[in-house]
Design a protein around this motif. Sequence first.
Motif, short mmCIF file in Angstrom:
data_model
loop_
_atom_site.label_atom_id
_atom_site.label_comp_id
_atom_site.label_asym_id
_atom_site.label_seq_id
_atom_site.Cartn_x
_atom_site.Cartn_y
_atom_site.Cartn_z
N ASP A 90 0.72 -1.26 -0.03
CA ASP A 90 0.06 -0.04 0.02
C ASP A 90 0.91 1.31 -0.24
OD1 ASP A 90 -2.08 -1.60 0.12
OD2 ASP A 90 -2.69 -1.29 2.23
N ASP B 32 2.60 4.36 -1.54
CA ASP B 32 2.04 5.26 -2.72
C ASP B 32 3.25 5.65 -3.53
OD1 ASP B 32 3.20 7.46 -1.47
OD2 ASP B 32 1.38 8.09 -0.46
N ARG C 120 -1.09 2.55 -5.56
CA ARG C 120 -0.29 1.93 -4.42
C ARG C 120 0.29 0.53 -4.88
NH1 ARG C 120 -1.51 4.39 0.52
NH2 ARG C 120 -3.05 6.12 0.31
N ASN D 105 -6.80 2.54 -1.11
CA ASN D 105 -7.35 3.87 -1.07
C ASN D 105 -8.61 3.89 -0.65
OD1 ASN D 105 -5.23 5.27 -2.31
ND2 ASN D 105 -5.67 4.48 -4.28
N ARG E 191 -10.00 1.94 1.91
CA ARG E 191 -9.68 1.62 3.38
C ARG E 191 -9.06 3.10 3.97
NH1 ARG E 191 -7.41 -3.28 1.37
NH2 ARG E 191 -5.30 -2.29 1.53
N GLU E 192 -8.23 3.59 3.50
CA GLU E 192 -7.45 4.79 3.82
C GLU E 192 -8.67 5.96 4.10
OE1 GLU E 192 -4.55 8.07 2.27
OE2 GLU E 192 -3.45 6.36 3.15
N LYS E 193 -9.46 6.09 2.92
CA LYS E 193 -10.48 7.15 3.13
C LYS E 193 -11.46 6.86 4.33
CE LYS E 193 -14.08 9.25 0.53
NZ LYS E 193 -15.27 9.10 1.58
N ASP F 210 -10.73 5.10 6.99
CA ASP F 210 -10.11 5.37 8.30
C ASP F 210 -10.05 6.85 8.81
OD1 ASP F 210 -9.19 2.74 8.60
OD2 ASP F 210 -7.25 2.69 7.58
N VAL F 211 -9.92 7.63 7.60
CA VAL F 211 -9.71 9.20 7.68
C VAL F 211 -11.32 9.31 8.28
CG1 VAL F 211 -9.45 11.63 6.58
CG2 VAL F 211 -8.21 9.56 6.34
#
Length: 249
Positions: free
Chosen positions: A39, A41, A67, A119, A121-123, A125-126
Motif C-alpha cells: 500500500d 503510494d 499503491r 485507497n 480503506r484509507e478514506k 479510516d480518515v
Amino acid sequence: MTPLSAVLALLLTGLAASPPRACVPRGSSARVHVSFLADSDLASLAKWAKETTCTDYSFERSLAARRLAQGVILTVTGRDVRPIFEILLHTMNLRSTGKGAKRTIVATGPETEQSKAANEREKADVDREKVLANIDSEIKRKDRSHYAITRRGADAIMAEVPSIARSLRVAPEAKGGKPIGFRLLSIKRSSVLTRFGFQNGDLIVALNGNDLVSPDKALEAYAKFRAVGVVRVSFRRSGKPRDLELKVE
C-alpha cells in the motif's frame, strides 16, 4: 567587531554561500536496501527513487494515489536500482518515459483493484477518525437511561472496539463461585463509554437480557447489536441495579 566575531562571520558566510551537495547515485559497489510496505503510494516510491538514483520523477496528480499491491524487501549490491523501480511501477500499471535526470511517470493501464481497495480503506479510516473526533455530535441523550447514536457514529465505534477495549480494564467478577458479570475499571475521561454514562466500578451483568457470564456472551451481544442496532445494558452501581439502552437511529 572582535577577531573572534570576524572569524565566525566568515565561517557562517562561507557555509551560507557553499553550493548544495551534489546527488550521487548508488550503483556499482553500493549496497542498496529496498523496503516498502504494501500500500505504499507512488509519491513515497518516487521520493526513494530520486534519493537513490538522482533521477527526478514527475507525474500527474491523478496517479499519486496508486499503491503497491505487495510489500517489497530487497538488498541489492553492485546493481543499478532503476530497473527495480521500473518493476515496481509496472505492478501499478505505470512506467517512466524520458532519459537523463528528469523523467515522467505515465499510466499504462487502469488503477489496480488492490490500489483502489487500499485507497478506500484509507478514506474510511480518515472518515472514521473525523467521526470519533466529534463523537459527541453523533450521540443524543434522551434521559438518564436512554441514548441514541447515528449509524455512522455506531459504525465508527464498532470499528474501534479493540482500541477502546485496550483503553480500559475489564475484570470478571464472581459470587459464590459463579460468574455474575464484568466490572469496568480504569475508564478514561476521554473514553466513549463516559458519553453513555458509565463509570469506573460499574458491574455489567447482562446485555439484551442475556446474563453476561462469559466472553462468548459478550461477543454474541456484540453481533446482535450490529444486526439490530439496539443494546440494553443491565449493570450495578454501588450495589444498585440500573439499565441503559443505546439505539441506533
